[in-house]
Design an enzyme around this catalytic site. Sequence first.
Site, PDB file in Angstrom:
ATOM      1  N   TYR A 142       0.829  -1.202   0.000  1.00  0.00           N
ATOM      2  CA  TYR A 142       0.000   0.000   0.000  1.00  0.00           C
ATOM      3  C   TYR A 142       0.865   1.254   0.000  1.00  0.00           C
ATOM      4  O   TYR A 142       0.574   2.233  -0.696  1.00  0.00           O
ATOM      5  CB  TYR A 142      -0.941   0.018   1.198  1.00  0.00           C
ATOM      6  N   ARG A 149       1.474   6.964  -6.733  1.00  0.00           N
ATOM      7  CA  ARG A 149       0.410   7.946  -6.959  1.00  0.00           C
ATOM      8  C   ARG A 149       0.906   9.361  -6.658  1.00  0.00           C
ATOM      9  O   ARG A 149       0.652  10.298  -7.436  1.00  0.00           O
ATOM     10  CB  ARG A 149      -0.808   7.606  -6.094  1.00  0.00           C
ATOM     11  N   TYR A 201      -0.577  12.870   6.798  1.00  0.00           N
ATOM     12  CA  TYR A 201      -0.161  11.812   7.716  1.00  0.00           C
ATOM     13  C   TYR A 201       1.346  11.896   7.957  1.00  0.00           C
ATOM     14  O   TYR A 201       2.113  12.240   7.045  1.00  0.00           O
ATOM     15  CB  TYR A 201      -0.484  10.439   7.132  1.00  0.00           C
ATOM     16  N   ARG A 214     -11.435  13.303   1.619  1.00  0.00           N
ATOM     17  CA  ARG A 214     -12.403  12.422   2.287  1.00  0.00           C
ATOM     18  C   ARG A 214     -13.721  12.325   1.523  1.00  0.00           C
ATOM     19  O   ARG A 214     -14.439  11.328   1.639  1.00  0.00           O
ATOM     20  CB  ARG A 214     -12.676  12.919   3.705  1.00  0.00           C
ATOM     21  N   GLU A 324     -14.270  -1.208   5.782  1.00  0.00           N
ATOM     22  CA  GLU A 324     -14.246   0.141   5.229  1.00  0.00           C
ATOM     23  C   GLU A 324     -15.548   0.336   4.468  1.00  0.00           C
ATOM     24  O   GLU A 324     -16.090  -0.612   3.888  1.00  0.00           O
ATOM     25  CB  GLU A 324     -13.034   0.302   4.301  1.00  0.00           C
TER      26      GLU A 324
END
Length: 333
Positions: A142, A149, A201, A214, A324
């Site tokens: 991940y 990305r 983060y 979000r 999720e």
Amino acid sequence: MDMVANPVALNCRYYDILEEHEADACVVRLSFDARCANREGVDSVSTGLLPLDGSIVGELFTDAAARIARGCGAHSYWAETDQYLLLALWADEADEAGLAATTERLYRELLGQTRERGYPHLVRVWNYFADINGEEQGLERYRQFCLGRFDAFAAADIAENQFPSACALGHRGGDLLIYALASKTPPHHFENPRQASAYHYPSEYGPRSPSFARASLLSLPGQLPKLFVSGTASVVGFVTLHPYSLSEQITVTLENLDLLLAHVAQQYASAMGDLPLLQAEVIKIYVRNAADLGEIKMRVEQAYPQVPAVYVAADICRADLLLEIDGIWNLSV
């Protein structure tokens, strides 16, 4: 301000059987299946997400009000109207040079095609690939995906406030799949006041932070504003709350959704003057362990009665997260 819903605007539904009249209105058909295996010329995009409950076999985006042009390549599918583009890209990782490099290549292609076709604004991106929590070349996969990305966004000068809503889930094997909705109209992106922005983060979560918002609100001419909510889980601030504890994670996940939706409504009211009604169109629940389905389904149905939902097997981006939820909401006043 009064809004009237266009009954034949961009819509999403989960299906077990396709209706004949939906063929001409189809933007994209996504298959829920055991392996993500795409090839040129097929009429649906394979996701590698296996449904865990009921007879649902796929997801369908339609727009009966629009003229839709469609096409495909060896590793791509696209459909466009005069307002938006749906573009899917995939790669067989066995033919590539590692996940980070493959992700960067596909995102560079995604950004290049959306801009060349005249849809420069990313609204929502879905990312599915195998072994998301596994390690490759000394780094969790991940985090490798996030690195690729980020580098593609940086090369294209995509600023943080332009990051789209997104999700990244692990399927059971097959292609790296990225599909995206892009628009001529810039969307409005939102953060959750209970959560740190993913792109802020700290470095303990990887060499590059996740690059997504979000939620994203898209307002197309003649249509109700449509809110695309990113994958939402039991994260407060930037920390996993209740690692590996199912019941508590369900509670926090649903709370996070409620707080995000309330925040969007308040922001919309501040800008437009009226508090909107948010109505869920569809929700998708990603479930790490199939044995947890019963409890998850009971709690989700209590929170969202009568809302079309699909439960699929998927690994979450953090190994200590068990579920999720993402979805699409429509706004009206």
